[in-house]
Motif scaffolding. Sequence first.
Motif, PDB file in Angstrom:
ATOM      1  N   ARG A 170       0.832  -1.207   0.000  1.00 18.69           N
ATOM      2  CA  ARG A 170       0.000   0.000   0.000  1.00 18.69           C
ATOM      3  C   ARG A 170       0.867   1.258   0.000  1.00 18.69           C
ATOM      4  NH1 ARG A 170      -5.144   0.497   1.464  1.00 18.69           N
ATOM      5  NH2 ARG A 170      -5.221  -1.506   0.383  1.00 18.69           N
ATOM      6  N   GLU A 238      -9.466   3.530  -6.290  1.00 14.68           N
ATOM      7  CA  GLU A 238      -9.855   3.368  -4.894  1.00 14.68           C
ATOM      8  C   GLU A 238      -8.726   2.784  -4.058  1.00 14.68           C
ATOM      9  OE1 GLU A 238     -10.735  -0.392  -7.058  1.00 14.68           O
ATOM     10  OE2 GLU A 238     -11.142   1.740  -7.415  1.00 14.68           O
ATOM     11  N   SER A 242      -6.310   7.405   0.466  1.00 15.23           N
ATOM     12  CA  SER A 242      -6.309   7.135   1.895  1.00 15.23           C
ATOM     13  C   SER A 242      -7.719   6.785   2.351  1.00 15.23           C
ATOM     14  CB  SER A 242      -5.806   8.357   2.666  1.00 15.23           C
ATOM     15  OG  SER A 242      -6.748   9.417   2.562  1.00 15.23           O
ATOM     16  N   THR A 243      -7.804   6.203   3.517  1.00 15.48           N
ATOM     17  CA  THR A 243      -9.121   5.861   4.059  1.00 15.48           C
ATOM     18  C   THR A 243      -9.983   7.113   4.232  1.00 15.48           C
ATOM     19  OG1 THR A 243      -8.167   3.972   5.227  1.00 15.48           O
ATOM     20  CG2 THR A 243     -10.318   4.745   5.980  1.00 15.48           C
ATOM     21  N   GLU A 244      -9.360   8.199   4.649  1.00 17.16           N
ATOM     22  CA  GLU A 244     -10.093   9.446   4.829  1.00 17.16           C
ATOM     23  C   GLU A 244     -10.669   9.940   3.501  1.00 17.16           C
ATOM     24  OE1 GLU A 244      -9.336  14.016   6.495  1.00 17.16           O
ATOM     25  OE2 GLU A 244      -7.726  12.527   6.488  1.00 17.16           O
ATOM     26  N   LEU A 246     -11.320   8.092   0.855  1.00 15.71           N
ATOM     27  CA  LEU A 246     -12.371   7.154   0.442  1.00 15.71           C
ATOM     28  C   LEU A 246     -13.689   7.467   1.147  1.00 15.71           C
ATOM     29  CD1 LEU A 246     -10.473   3.740   0.352  1.00 15.71           C
ATOM     30  CD2 LEU A 246     -11.471   4.943  -1.587  1.00 15.71           C
ATOM     31  N   GLN A 247     -13.600   7.764   2.443  1.00 15.30           N
ATOM     32  CA  GLN A 247     -14.811   8.097   3.182  1.00 15.30           C
ATOM     33  C   GLN A 247     -15.447   9.377   2.657  1.00 15.30           C
ATOM     34  OE1 GLN A 247     -13.123   8.171   7.119  1.00 15.30           O
ATOM     35  NE2 GLN A 247     -13.729   6.070   7.567  1.00 15.30           N
ATOM     36  N   CYS A 275     -15.099   2.104  -4.239  1.00 11.31           N
ATOM     37  CA  CYS A 275     -14.604   2.777  -3.042  1.00 11.31           C
ATOM     38  C   CYS A 275     -15.190   2.160  -1.781  1.00 11.31           C
ATOM     39  CB  CYS A 275     -14.932   4.267  -3.103  1.00 11.31           C
ATOM     40  SG  CYS A 275     -13.980   5.185  -4.347  1.00 11.31           S
ATOM     41  N   GLU A 278     -13.448  -1.113  -1.107  1.00 12.35           N
ATOM     42  CA  GLU A 278     -12.103  -0.904  -0.565  1.00 12.35           C
ATOM     43  C   GLU A 278     -12.168  -0.529   0.909  1.00 12.35           C
ATOM     44  OE1 GLU A 278      -7.927  -0.485  -0.353  1.00 12.35           O
ATOM     45  OE2 GLU A 278      -9.273  -1.529  -1.741  1.00 12.35           O
ATOM     46  N   LEU A 279     -13.138   0.320   1.279  1.00 11.73           N
ATOM     47  CA  LEU A 279     -13.308   0.665   2.688  1.00 11.73           C
ATOM     48  C   LEU A 279     -13.603  -0.571   3.522  1.00 11.73           C
ATOM     49  CD1 LEU A 279     -15.326   4.020   2.695  1.00 11.73           C
ATOM     50  CD2 LEU A 279     -13.099   3.618   3.729  1.00 11.73           C
ATOM     51  N   ARG A 282     -10.444  -2.639   4.055  1.00  9.67           N
ATOM     52  CA  ARG A 282      -9.541  -2.064   5.056  1.00  9.67           C
ATOM     53  C   ARG A 282     -10.066  -2.309   6.474  1.00  9.67           C
ATOM     54  NH1 ARG A 282      -7.390   3.631   2.354  1.00  9.67           N
ATOM     55  NH2 ARG A 282      -6.998   2.766   0.285  1.00  9.67           N
TER      56      ARG A 282
END
Length: 314
Positions: A170, A238, A242-244, A246-247, A275, A278-279, A282
Amino acid sequence: MTDGRPCKVCNFTRQKSYGVIVPSLDDLKKKGCEFLGVSPSAPVTVVLEGDGTIVEDQAYFLCLPFNTKFMLLHDKETWAPARKIDGGTAWMARESVVLEADAVDSCIAEAPWWNLALQLKQDLTSIILMSEGDLQSLVEAPCSELASALGFQEKKAEELQETLQRVLDRREEERQSKELLQLYLKAVENEDRQQGATSPSSQDGAGDVDMPDGLEADSASEFMSRTLMVLKGKTSPETRLSTEDLQAVVSRGLEAMQQVLGWDAGRTAALLQACEAELSTRLQQIQAMQSISGTQQDDGKPRQGAGTATQGSS
């Protein structure tokens, strides 16, 4: 009479380990000799398995926490760190292993992952503080030795190494994404400069300058331009965010993202689904890390009475 205390006892190669409940240090010696196949009349020394501290005093024995692991030594046997003795060659140590301080230091120098493993044993979240070199050394460490250092079952250590490899992958993807983004932004900047030199309307801010698709919407919606660049410029974007980010993409919803990207509903919906997936992935990785951490605690629990012999993997 003092109540029994749950303990673990092993031989100096750590190839045999048993759980026992004993009320005293003398009883620990007696039961330990019985389970490890040592003559009851043979003189033995009790040491802490973790660091080799000699335990000779009953009061000190009673002060130690439950589930402490002890090692019984007799004859010429000496304590050594778990990493020093390999399961396939431990028998060679019975006659002549004498670990000098410089030999121990040399071993540590040859295994830089050892201290990193001890950090993980204390707190698995320290992964996020490690460099890529640190992570790579843990991934390349012998799985059985890593399991011993962490107090994990070998399968859990293997799962941890797989997780660390995903973290490395990653980071590499993120680095490549940033490099491509920088190149793209430079290209956009050059294009804007050229258009500004040829278009009179660009000088008065009339708003009709040709800009990369989605940048005007980005300004209007306060959406991060770098995120748009990744979304519009890469396959499987995606995985690059970053996770942020994606959110942020998922929370905006279909209509808002369709307007920002300038795409049709079908293409935008497919991106949002990717997306969201992917979230979810994670989140599963985080849960896996928590599961490994929980297993670390479970593995330390002793069985009542004499346990079945377990073959050490160190």
